[in-house]
Design an enzyme around this catalytic site. Sequence first.
Site, PDB file in Angstrom:
ATOM      1  N   ALA A  12      44.916  39.046  28.219  1.00  0.00           N
ATOM      2  CA  ALA A  12      46.025  39.665  28.965  1.00  0.00           C
ATOM      3  C   ALA A  12      45.764  41.117  29.342  1.00  0.00           C
ATOM      4  O   ALA A  12      46.571  41.730  30.030  1.00  0.00           O
ATOM      5  CB  ALA A  12      47.311  39.575  28.143  1.00  0.00           C
ATOM      6  N   GLY A  15      42.783  41.759  34.803  1.00  0.00           N
ATOM      7  CA  GLY A  15      42.574  40.672  35.765  1.00  0.00           C
ATOM      8  C   GLY A  15      43.708  39.664  35.856  1.00  0.00           C
ATOM      9  O   GLY A  15      44.883  40.034  35.934  1.00  0.00           O
ATOM     10  N   ARG A  36      41.442  41.620  23.006  1.00  0.00           N
ATOM     11  CA  ARG A  36      40.749  42.432  21.989  1.00  0.00           C
ATOM     12  C   ARG A  36      41.034  43.910  22.176  1.00  0.00           C
ATOM     13  O   ARG A  36      40.984  44.682  21.234  1.00  0.00           O
ATOM     14  CB  ARG A  36      39.228  42.198  22.084  1.00  0.00           C
ATOM     15  CG  ARG A  36      38.794  40.905  21.444  1.00  0.00           C
ATOM     16  CD  ARG A  36      37.327  40.672  21.647  1.00  0.00           C
ATOM     17  NE  ARG A  36      36.990  40.752  23.060  1.00  0.00           N
ATOM     18  CZ  ARG A  36      35.770  40.538  23.556  1.00  0.00           C
ATOM     19  NH1 ARG A  36      34.775  40.263  22.748  1.00  0.00           N
ATOM     20  NH2 ARG A  36      35.548  40.605  24.849  1.00  0.00           N
ATOM     21  N   ARG A  37      41.306  44.326  23.433  1.00  0.00           N
ATOM     22  CA  ARG A  37      41.436  45.760  23.725  1.00  0.00           C
ATOM     23  C   ARG A  37      42.859  46.245  23.488  1.00  0.00           C
ATOM     24  O   ARG A  37      43.738  46.096  24.333  1.00  0.00           O
ATOM     25  CB  ARG A  37      41.001  46.024  25.165  1.00  0.00           C
ATOM     26  CG  ARG A  37      39.503  45.827  25.348  1.00  0.00           C
ATOM     27  CD  ARG A  37      39.088  46.035  26.770  1.00  0.00           C
ATOM     28  NE  ARG A  37      39.503  44.950  27.635  1.00  0.00           N
ATOM     29  CZ  ARG A  37      39.033  44.770  28.862  1.00  0.00           C
ATOM     30  NH1 ARG A  37      38.166  45.609  29.375  1.00  0.00           N
ATOM     31  NH2 ARG A  37      39.444  43.758  29.593  1.00  0.00           N
ATOM     32  N   ASP A  66      40.380  38.509  18.493  1.00  0.00           N
ATOM     33  CA  ASP A  66      39.170  37.929  19.081  1.00  0.00           C
ATOM     34  C   ASP A  66      39.322  36.414  18.955  1.00  0.00           C
ATOM     35  O   ASP A  66      39.270  35.873  17.844  1.00  0.00           O
ATOM     36  CB  ASP A  66      37.950  38.432  18.286  1.00  0.00           C
ATOM     37  CG  ASP A  66      36.662  37.778  18.739  1.00  0.00           C
ATOM     38  OD1 ASP A  66      36.706  36.901  19.633  1.00  0.00           O
ATOM     39  OD2 ASP A  66      35.599  38.133  18.191  1.00  0.00           O
ATOM     40  N   TYR A 163      27.753  28.222  32.280  1.00  0.00           N
ATOM     41  CA  TYR A 163      29.123  28.642  32.610  1.00  0.00           C
ATOM     42  C   TYR A 163      29.886  27.454  33.197  1.00  0.00           C
ATOM     43  O   TYR A 163      31.033  27.170  32.810  1.00  0.00           O
ATOM     44  CB  TYR A 163      29.107  29.821  33.592  1.00  0.00           C
ATOM     45  CG  TYR A 163      30.495  30.180  34.063  1.00  0.00           C
ATOM     46  CD1 TYR A 163      31.411  30.733  33.176  1.00  0.00           C
ATOM     47  CD2 TYR A 163      30.898  29.936  35.376  1.00  0.00           C
ATOM     48  CE1 TYR A 163      32.707  31.032  33.584  1.00  0.00           C
ATOM     49  CE2 TYR A 163      32.186  30.229  35.791  1.00  0.00           C
ATOM     50  CZ  TYR A 163      33.083  30.780  34.894  1.00  0.00           C
ATOM     51  OH  TYR A 163      34.366  31.066  35.301  1.00  0.00           O
ATOM     52  N   GLU A 199      37.146  41.929  36.713  1.00  0.00           N
ATOM     53  CA  GLU A 199      36.002  42.412  35.925  1.00  0.00           C
ATOM     54  C   GLU A 199      34.952  41.325  35.716  1.00  0.00           C
ATOM     55  O   GLU A 199      33.897  41.587  35.140  1.00  0.00           O
ATOM     56  CB  GLU A 199      36.481  42.814  34.524  1.00  0.00           C
ATOM     57  CG  GLU A 199      37.192  44.109  34.426  1.00  0.00           C
ATOM     58  CD  GLU A 199      37.671  44.354  32.988  1.00  0.00           C
ATOM     59  OE1 GLU A 199      37.618  43.432  32.164  1.00  0.00           O
ATOM     60  OE2 GLU A 199      38.095  45.477  32.722  1.00  0.00           O
ATOM     61  N   PHE A 200      35.266  40.106  36.128  1.00  0.00           N
ATOM     62  CA  PHE A 200      34.405  38.944  35.882  1.00  0.00           C
ATOM     63  C   PHE A 200      32.937  39.219  36.240  1.00  0.00           C
ATOM     64  O   PHE A 200      32.027  38.955  35.443  1.00  0.00           O
ATOM     65  CB  PHE A 200      34.954  37.761  36.695  1.00  0.00           C
ATOM     66  CG  PHE A 200      34.151  36.490  36.607  1.00  0.00           C
ATOM     67  CD1 PHE A 200      34.356  35.586  35.578  1.00  0.00           C
ATOM     68  CD2 PHE A 200      33.192  36.195  37.574  1.00  0.00           C
ATOM     69  CE1 PHE A 200      33.614  34.411  35.501  1.00  0.00           C
ATOM     70  CE2 PHE A 200      32.453  35.023  37.504  1.00  0.00           C
ATOM     71  CZ  PHE A 200      32.663  34.133  36.471  1.00  0.00           C
TER      72      PHE A 200
HETATM   73  C1  8X3 Z   1      34.536  31.952  38.731  1.00  0.00           C
HETATM   74  C2  8X3 Z   1      34.182  31.333  40.038  1.00  0.00           C
HETATM   75  O1  8X3 Z   1      32.323  30.674  41.641  1.00  0.00           O
HETATM   76  O2  8X3 Z   1      32.086  32.786  40.474  1.00  0.00           O
HETATM   77  O3  8X3 Z   1      34.958  31.027  37.809  1.00  0.00           O
HETATM   78  O4  8X3 Z   1      31.797  30.716  39.283  1.00  0.00           O
HETATM   79  S1  8X3 Z   1      32.525  31.389  40.355  1.00  0.00           S
END
Ligand code: 8X3
Length: 261
Positions: A12, A15, A36-37, A66, A163, A199-200
């Site tokens: 939360a 983003g 965590r922050r 965490d 991922y 931030e992804f």
């Molecule tokens: C993030 C979307 O396309 O960068 O879940 O993997 S992508």
Amino acid sequence: MTARQVALITGASSGIGEATARRLAKEGFDLILVARREERLRELQAELEKEFGGSKGLSVGTMVLDITDREAVRSAFQSQKDLKIQDLLKRLHVLVSNAGLAKGVDPMPEAKVEDWETMIETNVLGLLYVTRFALDFIKPNRGHLVNLGSVAGRWTYPGGGVYCATKAAVLAITEGLRLDLQGSGVRVTNIEPGKVSTEFSLVRYKDPDRARKEYEGYEPLAPDDIADCIAWSVTRPPHVNIQEMVIFPTAQASVTHLVRK
Ligand code: 8X3
């Protein structure tokens, strides 16, 4: 007067999680913010209380946690000491499992095993821990689990194998929960965004220039766009279960097809 429903949101502090907290506060939910922050959580808590607290009635609690630490998650739910959180948990209806991350885009033969572990621990195990212990509190009828999957859980792209595997797992977990919760009235939704400017990419690439370039030359989704989808899903009438939602930026037609100007 019926008691206000509570939504617990993981990740939360920034983003999509942060945007969802703002949006659900506006919709009249009380909140438990998990991340965590601590400082970021406290700032968000103060901001939301200022805007929606007092006579508007919002109550917000924070859990600094965490989610990959199974015993910490167990204790946050089963041995919670904070009276405010205890009270909020008694009214828990909605869980938004948003915390998640990607690490690296190296081809699998060269990738760091530690990156794989971090992604699997957070995106799969962490989500499962929170879900399992939150389910002891989620109310039948009007309960709702919202999982943040990804378009990466439906389509795999080069450098994203692990991922993508974690997000494919989130999709399977959502389907499993739907089946196992059938008859309880608890709804389950998988939200599957494409590129969202957060931030992804900074976390994934650890390189601010590369991260910035990820969102250049087209209009990516904003966290608010996804918060909108989550808020809409959880405010449908009780007999409606939005099971999956795939959301791309208009410029992105698949995980590998993105038009930049
Ligand atoms: C993030 C979307 O396309 O960068 O879940 O993997 S992508």
